[in-house]
Design an enzyme around this catalytic site. Structure first.
Site, PDB file in Angstrom:
ATOM      1  N   SER A  86     -25.746   4.515  -4.882  1.00  0.00           N
ATOM      2  CA  SER A  86     -26.530   5.831  -4.589  1.00  0.00           C
ATOM      3  C   SER A  86     -27.983   5.524  -4.549  1.00  0.00           C
ATOM      4  O   SER A  86     -28.711   6.143  -3.931  1.00  0.00           O
ATOM      5  CB  SER A  86     -26.160   6.739  -5.527  1.00  0.00           C
ATOM      6  OG  SER A  86     -25.152   7.484  -5.202  1.00  0.00           O
ATOM      7  N   HIS A 108     -29.703  13.506  -9.515  1.00  0.00           N
ATOM      8  CA  HIS A 108     -29.318  12.559  -8.516  1.00  0.00           C
ATOM      9  C   HIS A 108     -30.173  12.885  -7.358  1.00  0.00           C
ATOM     10  O   HIS A 108     -31.020  11.681  -7.101  1.00  0.00           O
ATOM     11  CB  HIS A 108     -27.875  13.010  -8.240  1.00  0.00           C
ATOM     12  CG  HIS A 108     -27.146  11.786  -7.416  1.00  0.00           C
ATOM     13  ND1 HIS A 108     -27.222  11.679  -6.085  1.00  0.00           N
ATOM     14  CD2 HIS A 108     -26.618  10.699  -7.908  1.00  0.00           C
ATOM     15  CE1 HIS A 108     -26.632  10.494  -5.753  1.00  0.00           C
ATOM     16  NE2 HIS A 108     -26.165   9.966  -6.618  1.00  0.00           N
ATOM     17  N   ASP A 153     -28.049  15.760  -0.698  1.00  0.00           N
ATOM     18  CA  ASP A 153     -27.651  15.156  -2.190  1.00  0.00           C
ATOM     19  C   ASP A 153     -27.847  16.569  -3.140  1.00  0.00           C
ATOM     20  O   ASP A 153     -27.260  17.489  -2.530  1.00  0.00           O
ATOM     21  CB  ASP A 153     -29.051  14.295  -2.619  1.00  0.00           C
ATOM     22  CG  ASP A 153     -28.512  13.400  -3.542  1.00  0.00           C
ATOM     23  OD1 ASP A 153     -27.911  13.793  -4.720  1.00  0.00           O
ATOM     24  OD2 ASP A 153     -28.469  12.048  -3.632  1.00  0.00           O
TER      25      ASP A 153
END
Ligand SMILES: *[C@@H]1O[C@H](CO)[C@@H](O)[C@H](O)[C@H]1NC(C)=O
Ligand SMILES: *[C@@H]1O[C@H](CO)[C@@H](O)[C@H](O)[C@H]1NC(C)=O
Ligand SMILES: *[C@@H]1O[C@H](CO)[C@@H](O)[C@H](O)[C@H]1NC(C)=O
Length: 773
Positions: free
Chosen positions: A546, A207, A134
């Protein structure tokens, strides 16, 4: 050897559209065993191959574990020379991917109160390692503390790679590995701007910190975002170890870097790889993530990937390879109501997690729609999307501004309204967005409303344009609401089937919580994600598949801790056959985008149920050779199969398997082309392994799709031993239905095995297509 049509097409495009000195990054697979002995290492050999076609190109990455070969940037001339080398198997031009932009443990029934529950049984996933591929991690967050954790598992071979603002001491017994891969990114985008992003595993985006803490965050209390969602924050496997592989940068996630991350993660010894990065719809031998995931799965690593946020339309699901667990998103029983009150007294429901000073209670504010002309006289402009630089301060000052949702950043619209003197914003869905709502940490008082509510507000403003009756409104923030019904509901954005690459494999596989999820957040970025946002929060609330994917990654770690001998396919089978399709009212699960009942193309086998998945009774297991048979039956050639498996394929066994729908998958999907036929039939062969009790007798219950005949033989499976495997055959017969050319009809049912204690449920979906002409 490596000449493939797709590559030739690509090269001819290059040579006609651009000058030949333009370079592209290629991911180059070689026959590893062809290395001449004069080269000490494969790297030396790759370097020499590269020098033989180019005087300027250098190796970006070399790959040894899930892939054999290297990446390099080549001109089209050099690429043509390279593919003529006899040891080159294939060359795939690189694509750039994007990250697919708590209460969820309780909602999933994962409680610490039950001493026989999954969390206790597995010691909270201790000693399992989850690799998160990620944007990196913010290691100082409470979610990543290593209190009371045992030593790093002895099998671990990974490293804590130091870098900018990330000393090697950033790792601990929680974050046991951290690496970053930027060579592919920088080969295309030039040297990164080290003021704007960290050349290290540190997360400058948020994220990756968020997804890592969903998978394996520790218990942190109290946790909240700007006062919303107060409670205890925890990931799915609170004691599992994290290994961080940073591959996404401000310019995107480059495939050559993603492949390097998989290669390292598998060599390091991760048990689970979690990938919340967007997919592409191409055959598997051209899909770098599918190739990397095959290498991981054949090494026993469970790979979960986000389905994508392209819903609610059909055929939008991505990351669909059958060796990947594809995860869609559902809601949980918590929301953040923030209603719009209009001057005419009407209330329009909305959601928001705005946490700053509010609007003056009781006061009504003038309201305008950004989509109308902002100047008189016809030479003005309008931007219903509130794009940067589109609003006129004269038009919005002191007002609440209605912006259409569109696809630009939701929080950035708020920033534009605020910058021009607006006091509030209403983010209104249009017909394409439907009723799906996402709560954001806006920088000004703002809320999001659905298409129906948005139309009502836009109509109200349009009808009250005369100077005598100015349109007014306010926003009433109501905080956090728990126990919401119905839940779960399939999130509007969650990508849907049918599977665009292999219609015989139902995708997504399952859904998991993905709407308004609270998890850890870096100190470097405000919760809205817009650069001007100076607020800092330990946690943030985000939505997307996600967020759903790492829920399943964490659960897979728990299941592997409970059943160390289970393969990735067995773990997925346990999650699928125990998933549920009803909501907390006991009604069929709904689709947020329409409010109608959702279908197997929306949720696959259903919503994950962790406690049940621990003890599924039977599993549908799949070996690497089963996947090879599947590829043979899907008409992949021995050469394209070699690209995926790195082995010479033998497709003779595939004939016995019959057709691609015979992959031993825990769901069933039949696709019929009608071609003027009256009746159609097909069959599936499956093998189930007993992972429950010895001497158990399972009986089948068939719920056939409407109007079809489905038979299962035998109807009873009698297991003597644990580990025993038994076969059964499913026959599906149907009559053709009236369809217009190009039209299709989809019906679904299920096949359920039960021994009175375990219920093993598989969806069965039948698609009938009328050919064009
Ligand atoms: C690098 O990023 C900083 C911070 O975002 C920005 O101010 C600066 O202009 C950037 N430099 C270059 C060369 O793009
Ligand atoms: C939702 O259900 C209603 C009533 O059954 C139907 O009219 C409508 O077409 C459905 N909407 C969609 C998008 O399927
Ligand atoms: C593979 O090719 C055969 C023969 O052309 C065809 O009947 C079959 O449908 C194909 N299978 C798939 C999965 O495309």
């Amino acid at each position: 050897m490596a000449s493939i049509l797709h590559l030739l097409l690509f090269l001819s495009l290059l040579s006609t559209q651009t000058c030949s000195s333009k370079t592209t990054t290629f991911i180059i697979q070689v026959r590893r065993e062809a290395k001449p002995s004069v080269f000490q290492t494969h790297k030396h050999w790759y370097q020499s191959s590269l020098s033989s076609v180019s005087t300027t190109a250098s190796l970006i990455h070399t790959y040894d574990t899930v892939f054999h070969g290297f990446s390099a940037k080549l001109t089209s001339d050099e690429a043509r020379k390279m593919e003529k080398l006899s040891h080159v198997v294939t060359m795939i031009p690189e694509r750039v991917r994007k990250p697919d932009t708590t209460r969820s443990p309780q909602f999933l029934g994962l409680t610490t109160a039950d001493p026989t529950g999954l969390l206790h049984e597995t010691d909270f996933g201790s000693d399992l390692v989850i690799g998160v591929i990620d944007t990196g991690i913010w290691p100082e967050r409470q979610s990543f503390n290593d209190r009371d954790l045992g030593p790093v598992p002895a099998k671990w071979k990974g490293q804590c790679v130091a870098g900018e603002d990330f000393p090697a001491t950033s790792c601990n017994r929680k974050i046991i590995g951290a690496r970053y891969f930027s060579a592919g990114y920088e080969a295309t985008n030039g040297k990164m701007n080290e003021t704007a992003e960290y050349r290290s595993p540190r997360d400058s985006d948020g994220h990756g910190t968020h997804t890592a803490s969903i998978a394996a965050g520790r218990y942190v209390s109290p946790a909240s975002t700007l006062g919303y969602a107060k409670g205890v924050a925890a990931g799915m496997a609170p004691k599992a170890r994290l290994a961080v592989y940073k591959v996404c940068w401000s310019g995107g996630c480059f495939e050559s870097d993603i492949l390097a991350a998989f290669d390292a993660a598998v060599a390091d010894g991760v048990d689970v790889a979690s990938l919340s990065v967007g997919g592409v719809v191409v055959p598997y031998h051209l899909d770098v993530i599918a190739i990397a995931a095959f290498g991981a799965a054949s090494a026993g690593v469970f790979v979960s990937a986000s389905a994508g946020n392209g819903g609610p339309g059909g055929l939008t699901v991505t990351n669909v390879a059958p060796w990947v667990t594809t995860v869609g998103a559902g809601t949980i029983d918590r929301d953040f109501p923030a209603d719009v009150k209009l001057g005419n007294g009407r209330i329009v429901p909305g959601v928001s997690i705005y946490g700053g000073p509010g609007l003056t209670p009781g006061r009504m504010y003038p309201i305008v729609y950004a989509g109308v002309e902002q100047f008189g006289g016809g030479d003005g402009y309008s931007s219903s999307l509130c794009l940067e630089g589109s609003l006129d301060p004269k038009f919005v000052k002191g007002k609440i501004v209605v912006c259409d949702r569109g696809i630009n950043s939701r929080a950035a619209k708020g920033e534009e309204v605020k910058k021009n003197g607006g006091v509030g914003m209403i983010l209104a869905n249009g017909v394409f967005d439907g009723e799906g709502l996402v709560a954001d940490c806006h920088v000004l008082p703002a809320t999001a409303v659905g298409a129906t509510g948005g139309d009502e507000i836009r109509r109200y403003i349009g009808n009250t344009r005369s100077p005598a009756a100015a349109a007014t409104a306010t926003i009433v923030f109501k905080g956090t609401r728990l126990g919401v019904r119905p839940a779960p509901v399939v999130a509007s954005f969650s990508a849907r089937g049918p599977n665009p690459v292999s219609p015989e494999i139902l995708k997504p596989d399952v859904i998991a919580p993905g709407l308004n999820i609270l998890a850890a957040w870096p100190d470097h970025v405000g919760p809205s994600g817009v650069p001007s946002d100076g607020r800092r929060t330990e946690f943030n609330i985000l939505s997307g598949t996600s967020m759903a994917c790492p829920h399943v990654s964490g659960l897979a770690a728990l299941l592997k801790a409970a059943h160390p001998d289970w393969s990735p396919a067995a773990i997925r089978s346990a999650l699928m056959t125990t998933a549920y399709t009803v909501d907390n009212r006991g009604h069929p699960m709904l689709d947020e985008s329409t409010g109608n009942v959702s279908s197997v193309f929306d949720y696959g086998a259903g919503h994950v149920h962790p406690e049940k998945a621990m003890n599924p009774g039977l599993v549908y297991d799949i070996s690497s050779s089963d996947y090879v048979n599947f590829l043979c039956n899907s008409n992949y050639t021995t050469r394209t199969i070699h690209v995926i498996t790195r082995k010479s394929a033998d497709c003779s066994g595939a004939k016995r398997a019959g057709h691609s729908g015979n992959l031993n998958y825990p769901s069933f999907s039949a696709v019929f082309q009608q071609y003027g036929k009256r009746r159609m039939s097909t069959h599936f062969i499956r093998t189930v392994s007993n992972v429950g009790d010895p001497n158990s007798v399972y009986k089948v219950t068939v719920r056939p799709p409407g109007g079809m005949v489905v038979t299962v033989k035998p109807e009873t499976l009698t297991f003597k031993r644990v580990g025993q495997k038994l076969n059964f055959l499913v026959r599906v017969q149907t009559r053709a239905v009236k369809l217009s050319p190009g039209g299709s009809s989809v019906k679904s049912g299920s096949i359920v095995w039960s021994d009175g204690k375990h219920t093993v449920t598989s969806p069965l979906v039948v698609t009938m297509q009328q050919p064009l002409e």
